[in-house]
Write an enzyme that holds these catalytic residues in place. Sequence first.
Site, PDB file in Angstrom:
ATOM      1  N   HIS A 177     167.850  65.683   2.442  1.00  9.68           N
ATOM      2  CA  HIS A 177     169.148  66.268   1.711  1.00  9.68           C
ATOM      3  C   HIS A 177     170.286  65.860   2.577  1.00  9.68           C
ATOM      4  CE1 HIS A 177     168.859  69.319   5.298  1.00  9.68           C
ATOM      5  NE2 HIS A 177     170.214  69.633   5.169  1.00  9.68           N
ATOM      6  N   ASP A 225     175.268  71.656   1.662  1.00  7.37           N
ATOM      7  CA  ASP A 225     173.875  70.745   1.567  1.00  7.37           C
ATOM      8  C   ASP A 225     174.054  70.092  -0.015  1.00  7.37           C
ATOM      9  OD1 ASP A 225     173.216  71.247   3.989  1.00  7.37           O
ATOM     10  OD2 ASP A 225     171.584  72.849   3.494  1.00  7.37           O
ATOM     11  N   HIS A 264     175.162  78.758   8.539  1.00  9.25           N
ATOM     12  CA  HIS A 264     175.155  77.404   8.080  1.00  9.25           C
ATOM     13  C   HIS A 264     176.747  76.866   8.067  1.00  9.25           C
ATOM     14  CE1 HIS A 264     174.158  74.180   4.965  1.00  9.25           C
ATOM     15  NE2 HIS A 264     173.874  73.819   5.942  1.00  9.25           N
ATOM     16  N   HIS A 267     173.389  67.037   4.621  1.00  9.63           N
ATOM     17  CA  HIS A 267     174.506  67.897   5.238  1.00  9.63           C
ATOM     18  C   HIS A 267     175.729  67.606   5.356  1.00  9.63           C
ATOM     19  CE1 HIS A 267     175.064  71.522   7.869  1.00  9.63           C
ATOM     20  NE2 HIS A 267     176.128  70.716   8.471  1.00  9.63           N
TER      21      HIS A 267
HETATM   22 ZN   LIG Z   1     172.840  71.824   6.261  1.00  9.35          ZN
END
Ligand SMILES: [Zn+2]
Length: 295
Positions: free
Chosen positions: A270, A195, A191, A272
Amino acid sequence: MLFFRRRFSTLCLLLLTSFSVSAAASEKWSAQWEPTKLVNGSPIIFRVTAPSQITELRGNFLGQEFSFRPSKACHCWYGFAGVSLATKAGTYTLHVEGKGLGENEGTMSYAVTVTAAHYPFSRVKIPPAFVEPPKETEPLIAAADAAKKQAFATTDANPLWSGPFQRPADAETSGVFGTARIVNGVQKAQHKGLDFRASIGTPVHATNSGTVILARSLYFEGNCVMLDHGQGLVTIYMHLSEFKVKEGEKVVAGQLIALSGGTGRSTGPHLHFAVRWHGEYLDPKTLLELHPPAK
Ligand SMILES: [Zn+2]
């Protein structure tokens, strides 16, 4: 680039001499970096104190050249750099080279240690259409790739940011940078962002000043804003519900740029937030904790 290429042939010799320049000259030089413990994925602020005759200062670390800016607040020069996720633990050399002094006195090298980060694992479930996109989405994905490529090619040669980087949303963070993701049971790439648990409609702010180089809908990223902060540094805001800026617009730190959402490849609403520097993704959490000096 020229600055270094021109002198590269003499660099090996200089390496020895620059570690042992005359005591009087080396006393005027010092270097510090933040974070003090560097790992793969770290953004870095290097601070260098140099002799007063220096009029321009450039650095090279891990093969990437960058420039320093003078700051009256710290009586030092500071520059932004980074360690890619793929960098192995080891000791690397920071080369700094200033204009205004002779060859030996204007160059300095420092040993910088990078240790291996311990990034976590996480399991996520994503709708199959986004893991293996259906064939009819290929043109959409190609268009998104072209838009991103064009945006990344437009970075300003000068730094557009100053001062600390601000949190893009007033929300808790969840998925951390570097997490190895097991998507629908299959291990995927790490990732490469941070987030924020932001419900739909949460204001999203520019982390620092810059130029909007992309504000459009992309297949995976959803509604996406990219800000160029100059010299290869770009911040990226994904899965937005609404844009508050247009491509080409200049923004200041803290300015409202969008509202968060759950568009694109998203497991739910969310934000990012990602940090890209010369094509490498760096840890946004560390960026938000840096203390760059005032001008
Ligand atoms: Zn993310």
